[in-house]
Write an enzyme that holds these catalytic residues in place. Structure first.
Site, PDB file in Angstrom:
ATOM      1  N   SER A  60      35.510  56.804   6.208  1.00 55.67           N
ATOM      2  CA  SER A  60      35.348  55.832   7.256  1.00 55.67           C
ATOM      3  C   SER A  60      33.996  56.230   7.865  1.00 55.67           C
ATOM      4  O   SER A  60      33.506  55.115   8.286  1.00 55.67           O
ATOM      5  CB  SER A  60      36.391  55.683   7.871  1.00 55.67           C
ATOM      6  OG  SER A  60      37.665  55.220   7.481  1.00 55.67           O
ATOM      7  N   LYS A 107      37.928  58.864  20.436  1.00 55.26           N
ATOM      8  CA  LYS A 107      37.019  58.319  19.600  1.00 55.26           C
ATOM      9  C   LYS A 107      36.981  56.646  20.043  1.00 55.26           C
ATOM     10  O   LYS A 107      37.927  56.315  20.477  1.00 55.26           O
ATOM     11  CB  LYS A 107      37.582  58.358  18.086  1.00 55.26           C
ATOM     12  CG  LYS A 107      37.668  59.700  17.609  1.00 55.26           C
ATOM     13  CD  LYS A 107      38.223  59.608  16.051  1.00 55.26           C
ATOM     14  CE  LYS A 107      38.192  60.834  15.334  1.00 55.26           C
ATOM     15  NZ  LYS A 107      38.714  60.689  13.962  1.00 55.26           N
TER      16      LYS A 107
END
Length: 156
Positions: A129, A42
């Site tokens: 998020s 990520k």
């Protein structure tokens, strides 16, 4: 034996949903460690150090909370910090299915570490998020989703 919990996550960015789980998990443990996980697959919007700073500032007066940045398996982090519980927040049924698979894997890796699931308050079910990052990328207002300290950082 002390009850030490690890609440792992990316916290990218920290949201009111995260704070809800942290505040509700706190009475369950002698110590709650918030673990900022580094996931090499990520690309975070905020540095791990920035996320750590937010958490440390918000919980500076809470002696039962500590923070840590970790990479690798969550169970290995648990062993390093002496945690015997992993805390995970659940918003929807599909969250539970995903989280249960991870909990089962973690239990296979270390049978001494138990996963505790806490459901978030209904007003936070849509606060993720990932969605907050999307709103931020396109210049939207995230003030209803993140604490003031995060807002100050993103509005610089």
């Amino acid at each position: 034996m002390k009850r030490i919990g690890l609440f792992p996550g990316t916290f990218d960015p920290l949201t009111f949903g995260h704070l809800d789980i942290i505040e509700r998990a706190l009475p369950l443990f002698d110590k709650l460690i918030i673990g900022i996980g580094i996931n090499s697959s990520k690309a975070p919007m905020f540095s791990a150090e920035q996320r750590l700073e937010w958490l440390n500032e918000i919980f500076k007066l809470e002696p039962k909370i500590e923070t840590v940045i970790y990479e690798g398996l969550t169970v290995d982090c648990c062993k390093r910090i002496g945690a015997n519980y992993i805390v995970r927040g659940i918003r929807y049924v599909n969250d539970f299915e995903y989280e249960k698979a991870i909990a089962d894997m973690n239990r296979s890796l270390d049978g001494n570490i138990e996963t505790i699931f806490l459901t978030c308050l209904p007003k936070y079910t849509s606060v993720a998020s990932t969605l907050v990052r999307d709103v931020l990328r396109y210049g939207g207002d995230v003030s209803q989703f993140v604490p003031e300290i995060v807002l100050k950082t993103v509005n610089v």
